[in-house]
Design a protein around this motif. Structure first.
Motif, mmCIF file in Angstrom:
data_model
loop_
_atom_site.group_PDB
_atom_site.id
_atom_site.type_symbol
_atom_site.label_atom_id
_atom_site.label_comp_id
_atom_site.label_asym_id
_atom_site.label_seq_id
_atom_site.Cartn_x
_atom_site.Cartn_y
_atom_site.Cartn_z
ATOM 1 N N GLY A 124 42.810 0.634 -11.133
ATOM 2 C CA GLY A 124 41.710 1.556 -11.339
ATOM 3 C C GLY A 124 40.812 1.684 -10.135
ATOM 4 O O GLY A 124 40.981 0.997 -9.119
ATOM 5 N N ASN A 125 39.865 2.591 -10.242
ATOM 6 C CA ASN A 125 38.848 2.746 -9.203
ATOM 7 C C ASN A 125 37.516 3.063 -9.848
ATOM 8 O O ASN A 125 37.453 3.556 -10.982
ATOM 9 C CB ASN A 125 39.251 3.819 -8.194
ATOM 10 C CG ASN A 125 39.467 5.183 -8.827
ATOM 11 O OD1 ASN A 125 38.524 5.824 -9.286
ATOM 12 N ND2 ASN A 125 40.722 5.646 -8.856
ATOM 13 N N VAL A 126 36.448 2.760 -9.118
ATOM 14 C CA VAL A 126 35.090 2.935 -9.625
ATOM 15 C C VAL A 126 34.256 3.673 -8.589
ATOM 16 O O VAL A 126 34.195 3.268 -7.420
ATOM 17 C CB VAL A 126 34.428 1.587 -9.952
ATOM 18 C CG1 VAL A 126 32.989 1.796 -10.431
ATOM 19 C CG2 VAL A 126 35.230 0.818 -10.988
ATOM 20 N N PHE A 127 33.625 4.747 -9.018
ATOM 21 C CA PHE A 127 32.598 5.412 -8.222
ATOM 22 C C PHE A 127 31.238 4.976 -8.762
ATOM 23 O O PHE A 127 30.985 5.062 -9.968
ATOM 24 C CB PHE A 127 32.715 6.933 -8.331
ATOM 25 C CG PHE A 127 33.595 7.566 -7.292
ATOM 26 C CD1 PHE A 127 33.125 7.752 -5.998
ATOM 27 C CD2 PHE A 127 34.869 7.978 -7.606
ATOM 28 C CE1 PHE A 127 33.933 8.351 -5.038
ATOM 29 C CE2 PHE A 127 35.678 8.581 -6.659
ATOM 30 C CZ PHE A 127 35.201 8.765 -5.358
ATOM 31 N N TYR B 9 26.324 9.192 -12.366
ATOM 32 C CA TYR B 9 27.193 8.532 -13.331
ATOM 33 C C TYR B 9 27.975 7.406 -12.659
ATOM 34 O O TYR B 9 28.336 7.500 -11.475
ATOM 35 C CB TYR B 9 28.222 9.507 -13.916
ATOM 36 C CG TYR B 9 27.657 10.590 -14.796
ATOM 37 C CD1 TYR B 9 27.544 10.408 -16.171
ATOM 38 C CD2 TYR B 9 27.257 11.810 -14.257
ATOM 39 C CE1 TYR B 9 27.048 11.411 -16.985
ATOM 40 C CE2 TYR B 9 26.757 12.824 -15.056
ATOM 41 C CZ TYR B 9 26.646 12.619 -16.425
ATOM 42 O OH TYR B 9 26.149 13.624 -17.227
ATOM 43 N N THR B 10 28.263 6.355 -13.424
ATOM 44 C CA THR B 10 29.303 5.414 -13.039
ATOM 45 C C THR B 10 30.615 5.956 -13.608
ATOM 46 O O THR B 10 30.687 6.283 -14.797
ATOM 47 C CB THR B 10 29.045 4.018 -13.626
ATOM 48 O OG1 THR B 10 27.810 3.516 -13.109
ATOM 49 C CG2 THR B 10 30.169 3.059 -13.256
ATOM 50 N N VAL B 11 31.643 6.067 -12.762
ATOM 51 C CA VAL B 11 32.901 6.681 -13.199
ATOM 52 C C VAL B 11 34.056 5.727 -12.918
ATOM 53 O O VAL B 11 34.258 5.298 -11.773
ATOM 54 C CB VAL B 11 33.150 8.020 -12.480
ATOM 55 C CG1 VAL B 11 34.404 8.686 -13.060
ATOM 56 C CG2 VAL B 11 31.947 8.942 -12.608
ATOM 57 N N VAL B 12 34.796 5.394 -13.969
ATOM 58 C CA VAL B 12 35.957 4.512 -13.857
ATOM 59 C C VAL B 12 37.206 5.313 -14.193
ATOM 60 O O VAL B 12 37.288 5.901 -15.280
ATOM 61 C CB VAL B 12 35.835 3.299 -14.806
ATOM 62 C CG1 VAL B 12 37.081 2.419 -14.705
ATOM 63 C CG2 VAL B 12 34.585 2.500 -14.507
#
Length: 537
Positions: free
Chosen positions: A69-72, A111-114
């Motif tokens: 996964g990745n996180v912004f 936003y935190t986006v996963v």
């Protein structure tokens, strides 16, 4: 947990380039065809700040597997900050970079986006379970991880996705009450009604999904068995297949989805080759919470494809507004708009309706008089086209599948035509066929096509749908009721409508024994007809 691979602050160009690479790979498998840019209908109301940060992680999924996964994270995030969380599971066959461009836009807006690669694909662990219970459990595991490792607000959690990610998101809304908002683009509500509508196997769709799964991931033993039974037309296993599909259908969990109360936005294309719009519209009608349904021209995932590249896109603009209102409380008016938004295949204009029932409230009933007999097993030349290609040509070039109606061989195609219209007919919604059928065999398949026929007899396909029967008594009439796939199409003045019925279409598996004949009749006590839904003038 330590970041996996790399971290940094990618530019929008970098995010778009990575996403373009993913879409190109997906297009090679026919998963998410890249479409041309469409002008945004409503801009994102949230303003962007300096660039957000991106990190790649190994995220624990359910059952001990690892999800890539990745996180912004929003720029300037500090200890103790909490931002609305959005989780994006990837589409079928797509890697975790699928949503980079949109994830960055959302993170820049606070936003935190996963995003994560769905289990069984690429480098994520496990096997492909087709949105089965392990996939739904993965969503909750990812949310748990995000709340523990990112600046996410547990009271403001959203889900979203395209195609496979959309289906998983809707299923998760019925199983995890922490989810407050969902945007499900080009997804499904009823898996059986999607690929087995009219009790007919959608051959090209199932074959494409199976092939793409083998190329990009590891199908489970259960999936391999289901595909074998599905493509092999094993009727003794039909109920097993239906039960398998129901377990993976959000419609099965409708009561729980309504109880949990998440705000659901559904988007689909009129010509979706995998998940026709009817099943989404039926599901939408039964939702009791905040809801929105958007239907546009195109095929599977083409309406939102440009947005995945970071380009202006109506679907993603509305998705941002949906999240902004239901996760941030933004007074952007999306909750006050008509909840059903339809874009015409003909002129590209938008129409708003208060409900799906309000679409096509005026109807025209075309009588299907007389008796027509056709031989089975031969393709008459009337076809639904080729998955992806045909609806994309319709979307961008206004070139749907065509057929010369006068030249269709009447031995293999039953044809009924309306008189030429003095004014245009704006078809909106779901056309319904009712007829009486007599077969010389106990099993068979028919495919109904609705054409817009010009003065020279060239028909443009408006809609179609298959129907298969088993266990009928040869020579004994029985009624057939069939809903064609929903659409929005304007028939010009001077044209006429034609209903064509034949028995073979490359899109579907047909069940006509050799030498079968089908007879269509219209008894006085039960007249045959085609009911066409129209927009009121």
């Amino acid at each position: 947990m330590a970041p996996h691979h790399l971290s940094g602050r990618p530019s929008r160009t970098t995010a778009a380039a990575l996403t373009a690479a993913a879409l190109f790979a997906g297009a090679a498998f026919g998963l998410a065809p890249v479409a041309e840019a469409a002008p945004a209908r409503a801009a994102n109301t949230a303003s962007a700040s300096s660039s957000s940060s991106l990190k790649f992680y190994d995220i624990p999924g359910s059952g001990g597997i690892t999800l890539k996964g990745n996180v912004f994270t929003p720029a300037g995030a500090e200890a103790g900050d909490r931002y609305p969380l959005i989780v994006f599971p990837t589409s079928w066959g797509m890697p975790q970079i699928e949503y980079l461009a949109q994830a960055q836009k959302l993170a820049d807006a606070g936003y935190t986006v996963v995003s994560y690669t769905s289990r069984g694909f690429w480098l994520s662990g496990g096997n492909i379970e087709v949105a089965g219970p392990p996939d739904v459990a993965d969503v909750s595991s990812v949310i748990d991880w995000a709340l523990a490792h990112t600046p996410s607000d547990p009271a403001r959690i959203g889900m979203g996705g395209v195609s496979y990610g959309a289906g998983i998101s809707l299923l998760a809304a019925g199983h995890d009450k922490r989810i407050k908002a969902v945007v499900a683009m080009s997804g499904w509500a009823d898996l059986i009604q999607s690929i087995y509508s009219g009790r007919t196997q959608h051959l090209q769709a199932a074959a494409m999904l199976g092939a793409a799964g083998r190329i990009t991931g590891r199908p489970s033993a259960e999936l391999n068995q289901i595909l074998k039974e599905f493509l092999g037309s094993d009727l003794s296993k039909e109920q097993d297949m239906i039960d398998w599909g129901r377990k993976r259908s959000p419609a099965t969990y409708l009561d729980q989805i309504n109880k949990n109360g998440a705000a659901l936005m559904l988007g689909n294309a009129w010509g979706d080759s995998l998940f026709p719009p009817n099943q989404y519209a039926d599901f939408f009608t039964k939702l009791t919470g905040p809801k929105r349904l958007e239907l546009r021209p195109g095929d599977h995932a083409t309406a939102e494809a440009t947005g995945l590249l970071g380009l202006p896109n109506d679907v993603w603009s509305d998705a941002h507004r949906w999240f902004d209102h239901y996760l941030k409380g933004a007074d952007n008016g999306i909750d006050k708009e008509q909840p059903v938004q339809l874009k015409s295949r003909t002129d590209g204009s938008y129409e708003g309706y208060p409900s799906w029932q309000a679409v096509g409230t005026a109807t025209e009933k075309l009588a299907l008089n007389g008796t027509q007999k056709i031989w089975a097993n031969v393709d008459s030349g009337a076809d639904g086209g080729i998955i992806f290609l045909s609806s994309i040509l319709d979307q961008f070039a206004k070139l749907p599948p065509m057929a010369s109606i006068p030249l269709l061989p009447r031995s293999f195609a039953a044809v009924w035509q309306s008189p030429a219209y003095g004014e245009d007919r704006r078809i909106r919604g779901t056309a319904k066929l009712h007829t009486t059928l007599t077969s010389t065999k106990e099993s068979g398949t028919l495919v109904a096509y609705l054409y817009d026929v010009g003065p020279l007899g060239l028909g443009k396909l408006v809609s179609n749908a298959p129907f298969t029967f088993h266990g009928q008594t040869p020579g004994k009439p029985f009624p057939v009721d069939l809903e064609l796939f929903s659409t929005s199409y304007d028939v010009p003045a001077g044209h006429r409508l034609a209903l064509v019925v034949d028995t073979v279409d490359p899109l579907y598996i047909e069940h006509n024994p050799l030498g079968a004949q089908l007879t269509f009749s219209s008894p006085a006590s039960d007249p045959s007809s085609l009911t066409v839904p129209l927009r009121e003038k």
